[in-house]
Design an enzyme around this catalytic site. Structure first.
Site, PDB file in Angstrom:
ATOM      1  N   CYS A 189     -27.005   1.441  31.418  1.00 26.04           N
ATOM      2  CA  CYS A 189     -27.882   2.027  32.435  1.00 26.04           C
ATOM      3  C   CYS A 189     -27.148   2.362  33.728  1.00 26.04           C
ATOM      4  CB  CYS A 189     -29.060   1.098  32.708  1.00 26.04           C
ATOM      5  SG  CYS A 189     -28.607  -0.518  33.404  1.00 26.04           S
ATOM      6  N   HIS A 240     -31.414  -3.481  35.593  1.00 25.45           N
ATOM      7  CA  HIS A 240     -31.622  -2.181  34.937  1.00 25.45           C
ATOM      8  C   HIS A 240     -31.931  -1.132  35.998  1.00 25.45           C
ATOM      9  CE1 HIS A 240     -32.246   0.440  31.547  1.00 25.45           C
ATOM     10  NE2 HIS A 240     -33.406   0.842  32.046  1.00 25.45           N
ATOM     11  N   HIS A 252     -33.076   7.251  31.957  1.00 20.76           N
ATOM     12  CA  HIS A 252     -32.201   6.069  31.968  1.00 20.76           C
ATOM     13  C   HIS A 252     -31.555   5.897  30.602  1.00 20.76           C
ATOM     14  CE1 HIS A 252     -35.261   3.202  29.958  1.00 20.76           C
ATOM     15  NE2 HIS A 252     -35.777   4.412  29.904  1.00 20.76           N
TER      16      HIS A 252
END
Length: 289
Positions: A189, A240, A252
């Site tokens: 990510c 994240h 993402h």
């Protein structure tokens, strides 16, 4: 006289019993057994086993009990058959949070090769570099670099740095996910976010935890395309990150979908783990702390 008769009867009975010594070993045939294997295990000859059990050929039926004259019980063989070893495979991973301080994102694969784009038509480094260019740069780009598929997207008049950022990010859809990855062979990510900004010559830290320290804090209600959205997933700190696209959607590198994808902030999982957002681009300018 009676004692003599009793003794004679007992001797007659013993004589009628097959001549199998009490010291002789026995063996129950198991799958995979052969005469040679059994003979070696019990220290007797194949000929002896054949003679004692009336075996003519080589075939042995599983479950048959063989008499092994003069043989020795082989306890180790039984233990070896009953004990099964489990093979444990340990896979080593390189978490993004454990990269050494000062590590920078590479725009090419460490081996210097280019990811295959035939199967899924993934982007190339050259294509993404062209997409990241502004209108003025795209107009003077070399025809050899700007492909036909890129030309219609690149070089739109009046576009902002946010437009170019989101264009690059969208073109990276379906790039494979890889924990700790920083190239088009696979991205995690924070690697995806860092790489997207890097194509616009904008430098970001490597991890989501570090990226959360950058830019200006923005509320969820005031999100704007290009903002970074952060989540707490496997840790208490920001673990994240994605890029906000608008309409409550963000792009993402998803460990669940194993690729770069688009999801909604309204999904229960992301609503539960949402941490906050940061704005790095304001009116076309890049904010650096």
């Amino acid at each position: 006289m009676k004692r003599i008769l009793t003794t004679l009867v007992a001797l007659a009975v013993l004589a009628a019993i097959p001549a199998v010594s009490l010291a002789d070993a026995t063996h129950v045939v198991r799958k995979g057994d052969t005469l040679g294997k059994i003979a070696r295990a019990h220290h007797v000859s194949v000929a002896t086993i054949r003679a004692a059990n009336g075996i003519e050929g080589t075939h042995l039926s599983v479950g048959t009990k063989l008499v092994l004259p003069g043989g020795k019980a082989h306890s180790k063989l039984r233990k070896a058959r009953s004990g099964k070893r489990k093979r444990v495979i340990v896979r080593e991973k390189t978490p993004a949070e454990e990269l050494p301080p000062g590590a920078q994102l590479s725009l090419v694969d460490p081996q210097g090769s280019t990811p295959s784009t035939e199967a899924r038509k993934l982007p190339t480094e050259a294509e993404l570099t062209e997409l990241a260019k502004g209108a003025k740069a795209a107009n003077i780009a070399s025809p050899a670099v700007a492909s036909a598929s890129v030309a219609p997207e690149a070089g739109k008049a009046g576009e902002s740095i946010k437009d170019r950022l989101l264009r690059v990010a969208r073109r990276m859809l379906e790039v494979p996910y890889r924990f700790g990855g920083t190239t088009l062979w696979g991205l995690d990510c924070s690697g995806f976010v860092q790489k997207t900004f890097a194509f616009l010559d904008l430098e970001l830290p490597r991890t989501a935890r570090e990226q959360f320290r950058e830019g200006l804090k923005v509320s969820k209600a005031d999100l704007s395309p290009g903002d970074l959205v952060f989540f707490r997933t496997y840790a208490k700190f920001p673990s994240h990150v994605g890029i906000y696209l608008g309409d409550n959607r963000f792009i993402h590198a998803s460990s669940h979908d194993r690729e770069v994808t688009i999801d909604s902030l309204d999904q229960p999982y992301y609503m539960k783990h949402y941490l906050g957002a940061k704005r790095l681009l304001v009116e076309g300018d890049y904010i650096q702390n």
